[in-house]
Design an enzyme around this catalytic site. Structure first.
Site, PDB file in Angstrom:
ATOM      1  N   LYS A   1       0.438  11.161   9.594  1.00  0.00           N
ATOM      2  CA  LYS A   1       1.104  12.467   8.833  1.00  0.00           C
ATOM      3  C   LYS A   1       0.641  13.832   9.543  1.00  0.00           C
ATOM      4  O   LYS A   1       1.501  14.571   9.850  1.00  0.00           O
ATOM      5  CB  LYS A   1       0.597  12.643   7.311  1.00  0.00           C
ATOM      6  CG  LYS A   1       1.419  11.478   6.521  1.00  0.00           C
ATOM      7  CD  LYS A   1       0.849  11.258   5.084  1.00  0.00           C
ATOM      8  CE  LYS A   1      -0.490  10.591   4.891  1.00  0.00           C
ATOM      9  NZ  LYS A   1      -0.600  10.236   3.594  1.00  0.00           N
TER      10      LYS A   1
ATOM     11  N   ASP B   1       4.841   5.446   5.876  1.00  0.00           N
ATOM     12  CA  ASP B   1       3.658   5.534   5.331  1.00  0.00           C
ATOM     13  C   ASP B   1       3.675   5.407   3.579  1.00  0.00           C
ATOM     14  O   ASP B   1       3.151   4.744   2.809  1.00  0.00           O
ATOM     15  CB  ASP B   1       2.922   6.799   5.768  1.00  0.00           C
ATOM     16  CG  ASP B   1       1.285   6.971   4.699  1.00  0.00           C
ATOM     17  OD1 ASP B   1       0.590   5.957   4.833  1.00  0.00           O
ATOM     18  OD2 ASP B   1       1.463   7.922   3.858  1.00  0.00           O
TER      19      ASP B   1
ATOM     20  N   HIS C   1      -7.299  18.451   7.640  1.00  0.00           N
ATOM     21  CA  HIS C   1      -7.010  17.668   6.652  1.00  0.00           C
ATOM     22  C   HIS C   1      -8.526  17.297   5.895  1.00  0.00           C
ATOM     23  O   HIS C   1      -9.341  17.146   6.572  1.00  0.00           O
ATOM     24  CB  HIS C   1      -6.402  16.458   7.333  1.00  0.00           C
ATOM     25  CG  HIS C   1      -6.122  15.417   6.154  1.00  0.00           C
ATOM     26  ND1 HIS C   1      -4.892  15.314   5.369  1.00  0.00           N
ATOM     27  CD2 HIS C   1      -6.876  14.203   5.677  1.00  0.00           C
ATOM     28  CE1 HIS C   1      -5.044  14.247   4.411  1.00  0.00           C
ATOM     29  NE2 HIS C   1      -6.010  13.873   4.671  1.00  0.00           N
TER      30      HIS C   1
ATOM     31  N   SER D   1      -2.652   6.116   8.062  1.00  0.00           N
ATOM     32  CA  SER D   1      -2.010   6.670   7.149  1.00  0.00           C
ATOM     33  C   SER D   1      -2.090   8.140   7.273  1.00  0.00           C
ATOM     34  O   SER D   1      -1.353   8.865   7.260  1.00  0.00           O
ATOM     35  CB  SER D   1      -2.377   6.244   5.732  1.00  0.00           C
ATOM     36  OG  SER D   1      -2.032   6.925   4.856  1.00  0.00           O
TER      37      SER D   1
ATOM     38  N   ARG E   1       0.151  -0.657  -0.936  1.00  0.00           N
ATOM     39  CA  ARG E   1      -1.278  -0.784  -0.840  1.00  0.00           C
ATOM     40  C   ARG E   1      -1.938  -0.567  -2.132  1.00  0.00           C
ATOM     41  O   ARG E   1      -2.823  -1.291  -2.601  1.00  0.00           O
ATOM     42  CB  ARG E   1      -1.846   0.132   0.440  1.00  0.00           C
ATOM     43  CG  ARG E   1      -1.564  -0.285   1.827  1.00  0.00           C
ATOM     44  CD  ARG E   1      -1.824   0.618   2.755  1.00  0.00           C
ATOM     45  NE  ARG E   1      -3.217   1.300   2.689  1.00  0.00           N
ATOM     46  CZ  ARG E   1      -3.725   2.322   3.219  1.00  0.00           C
ATOM     47  NH1 ARG E   1      -2.897   3.360   3.583  1.00  0.00           N
ATOM     48  NH2 ARG E   1      -4.926   2.868   2.949  1.00  0.00           N
TER      49      ARG E   1
HETATM   50  N1  URA Z   1      -4.957   9.272   1.963  1.00  0.00           N
HETATM   51  C1  URA Z   1      -3.964   8.917   2.725  1.00  0.00           C
HETATM   52  O1  URA Z   1      -3.029   9.966   3.090  1.00  0.00           O
HETATM   53  N2  URA Z   1      -3.880   7.783   3.284  1.00  0.00           N
HETATM   54  C2  URA Z   1      -4.799   6.859   2.620  1.00  0.00           C
HETATM   55  O2  URA Z   1      -4.644   5.462   3.112  1.00  0.00           O
HETATM   56  C3  URA Z   1      -5.828   7.095   1.890  1.00  0.00           C
HETATM   57  C4  URA Z   1      -5.990   8.765   1.834  1.00  0.00           C
END
Ligand code: URA
Length: 433
Positions: free
Chosen positions: A187, A161, A82, A183, A168
Site C-alpha cells: 500500500k 490486499d 506509516h 500488506s 486472512r
Molecule cells: N496492517 C495492514 O495493513 N496489513 C496487515 O497485514 C496488518 C496490519
C-alpha cells in the site's frame, strides 16, 4: 502453472519463484483462484515463512495489482509515514504539519479505524466540515499550494490486499511477518512516496506483542522498501502504554493541537519529533540532530500549527478550531474513572483502553458501525504517576450515559495499580535503518 503445485511447494518449505508469486497475486486479483486455494497457500506461508526475495516479489506483485498514485507533479522528495496501529495514535495529525512546515511536501492517504485502534480519517472528520474524500487532481493541487494534504484512500489501490486481508482475517492467517510486511508495504509503494518512515509499535496495544517480533517485522519492511528503491527507515515505539492522554476522535484532534502549540504530553511530543526528524532526514534536510532541531523549531514558532490550519481550510474544515478547540464536537456527558486503591499507576493496558473508548462510541465494532466524534477517554494520570484511592485516573466522554457501564467494566481490567513505582522504560526502543 497450477495453484495446487504452488501450495504443495510452500507446504514442503520450498522457495516460490517470482513467476509463481505473480501467478498467485494476479489470480487472486482477477478472482480466478478459489478462496480455498488462496487460504491454503496463506496458511502454508504462515507455517513456512518467506525469504527476503519472496517477500519482495509478493509486495511488488500486490502493489502492481491496482492503481498507483503518481506524485511526480509535486516537486521535491515526498516522504510517507506509516504506523502499525495503536491506541490514541494521533501522530499523523502532528507530523504532517511539522514536516510540511519544514518545507517537505506531505501527500498522505490515511485509513479509518476498526476495532480498538483509531484511524486518522475518522479523527480529521471530527473537525466540522472537513472533507477527506478529495479527487486526485485536487489532492495534488492542495499539496502544491500549501505542502500538506491528508485524504482517505481513493481509487482501486492494491485490490489484491483487500481480498487477501479479508481472507486472512477469517482464516487465522493475519499474524505472519511476510504477509503483514507485504500488506503494509504494497500500500505504501502504491501510494507513490519516494521515501517511507515506519512507526512499528510493540506491546499490548499493538499487532506485534514482543520486541523480537517487532524487530523482525521492521527489518522485513525496511528490506522491502529499500529493495523497491524507496529509502525506508523503521522506528520501534512502545505501545504498552497509550500515546498521549486522549483516545477518541475530536479529543485526539484537540491533543494534536496542544502538541503543535508546544503544550502537549511529553511522550507523544517525543515520538512525533523523532518520526518527523527521520522523515526530514530522508528528505535530505540534514543529519538526525539537525532535523530534530528543525522539527522543534517549527513547533516553537507556531509555523506547524499554521500549516495545520491551512490544511483544514484547504479541505473545507472549520480552521478556527486551531485557535478555539472548543468548536470541536464535545460529549453531553462525562464521568470520572476513580482509582480503587492507593499506589502507583503501573499500567493502562492499551488495547483494553481502546475497547473501553470504542464502547463509548469512539470506534467501530464492525466496518458498518457509525462513530461518535465526541466520544472517548482522557487520561488524568499516566503510567508511573502516584494515585490515591478515589482520585480520578481518567474521564470518560459519551453522548449516551447508558454506555458508561460497559466501558467502566472494561477499564477495571485495563488499569493496574501497584504499591511500588513501575520501572521507567524507553518510548523509542530502536531505529532500524
Ligand atoms: N496492517 C495492514 O495493513 N496489513 C496487515 O497485514 C496488518 C496490519
Amino acid at each position: 502453472m497450477r495453484m495446487v503445485d504452488i501450495i504443495e511447494k510452500k507446504r514442503e518449505g520450498g522457495r516460490l519463484s517470482q513467476e509463481e508469486i505473480e501467478f498467485f497475486v494476479q489470480g487472486v486479483t482477477k478472482g480466478t483462484i478459489p478462496d480455498y486455494q488462496t487460504s491454503a497457500l496463506l496458511m502454508a506461508i504462515c507455517f513456512r515463512g518467506m525469504d527476503k526475495a519472496e517477500t519482495l516479489a509478493l509486495t511488488l506483485s500486490m502493489a502492481a495489482s491496482g492503481d498507483r498514485i503518481d506524485l511526480s507533479e509535486i516537486p521535491g522528495i515526498k516522504v510517507d509515514k506509516h504506523s502499525t496501529g495503536g491506541v490514541g495514535d494521533k501522530t499523523t495529525l502532528i507530523l504532517g504539519p511539522i514536516v510540511a512546515a519544514c518545507g517537505v511536501p506531505v501527500a498522505k492517504m490515511s485509513g479509518r479505524g476498526l476495532g480498538h485502534t483509531g484511524g486518522t480519517i475518522d479523527k480529521l472528520e471530527s473537525i466540522p466540515g472537513f472533507r477527506t474524500e478529495v479527487e486526485r487532481e485536487e489532492f495534488i493541487k492542495i499539496v502544491q499550494n500549501i505542502g500538506l494534504a491528508v485524504v482517505g484512500q481513493s481509487g482501486n489501490l492494491v485490490p489484491a490486499d483487500k481480498k487477501l486481508y479479508a481472507l486472512r482475517d477469517v482464516t487465522a492467517t493475519v499474524r505472519s511477518i511476510p504477509l503483514i510486511a507485504a500488506s503494509i508495504m504494497s500500500k505504501k509503494l502504491a501510494a507513490g512516496a519516494d521515501a517511507i518512515v515506519l512507526d512499528v509499535k510493540v506491546g499490548s496495544g499493538a499487532f506485534m506483542k514482543t520486541l523480537d517480533e517487532a524487530r523482525e517485522l521492521a527489518r522485513a519492511m525496511v528490506d522491502i522498501g529499500n529493495g523497491a528503491g524507496r529509502k525506508t527507515v523503521a522506528v520501534i515505539t512502545d505501545m504498552d502504554r497509550p500515546l498521549g492522554k486522549a483516545v477518541g476522535n475530536a479529543l485526539e484532534v484537540r491533543e494534536a493541537i496542544e502538541v503543535l502549540t508546544g503544550k502537549g504530553p511529553e511522550d507523544i511530543t517525543e515520538v512525533c519529533i523523532t518520526l518527523a526528524a527521520k522523515m526530514l532526514e530522508l528528505a535530505g534536510k540534514g543529519d538526525f540532530n539537525t532535523c530534530v532541531a528543525l522539527a522543534k523549531g517549527v513547533v516553537q514558532d507556531r509555523i506547524a500549527l499554521e500549516k495545520l490550519k491551512l490544511m483544514i481550510a484547504a479541505q473545507s474544515g472549520l480552521a478556527d478550531v486551531v485557535e478555539d478547540p472548543g468548536l470541536l464536537p464535545s460529549a453531553a456527558h462525562t464521568k470520572p474513572y476513580l482509582a480503587q486503591e492507593d499506589g502507583y499507576l503501573k499500567a493502562v493496558i492499551s488495547d483494553r483502553l481502546g475497547v473501553a473508548s470504542m464502547l463509548l462510541g469512539a470506534g467501530r465494532a464492525t466496518k458498518e458501525s457509525a462513530i461518535d466524534p465526541a466520544a472517548g477517554i482522557v487520561l488524568m494520570k499516566k503510567p508511573g504517576d502516584k494515585v490515591s484511592k478515589g482520585e480520578p485516573i481518567m474521564v470518560l466522554h459519551a453522548n449516551n450515559q447508558s454506555l458508561f457501564e460497559a466501558s467502566v467494566s472494561e477499564l477495571d481490567r485495563a488499569v493496574i495499580i501497584s504499591k511500588e513505582p513501575p520501572e521507567a522504560s524507553p518510548l523509542i526502543i530502536d531505529i532500524i535503518e
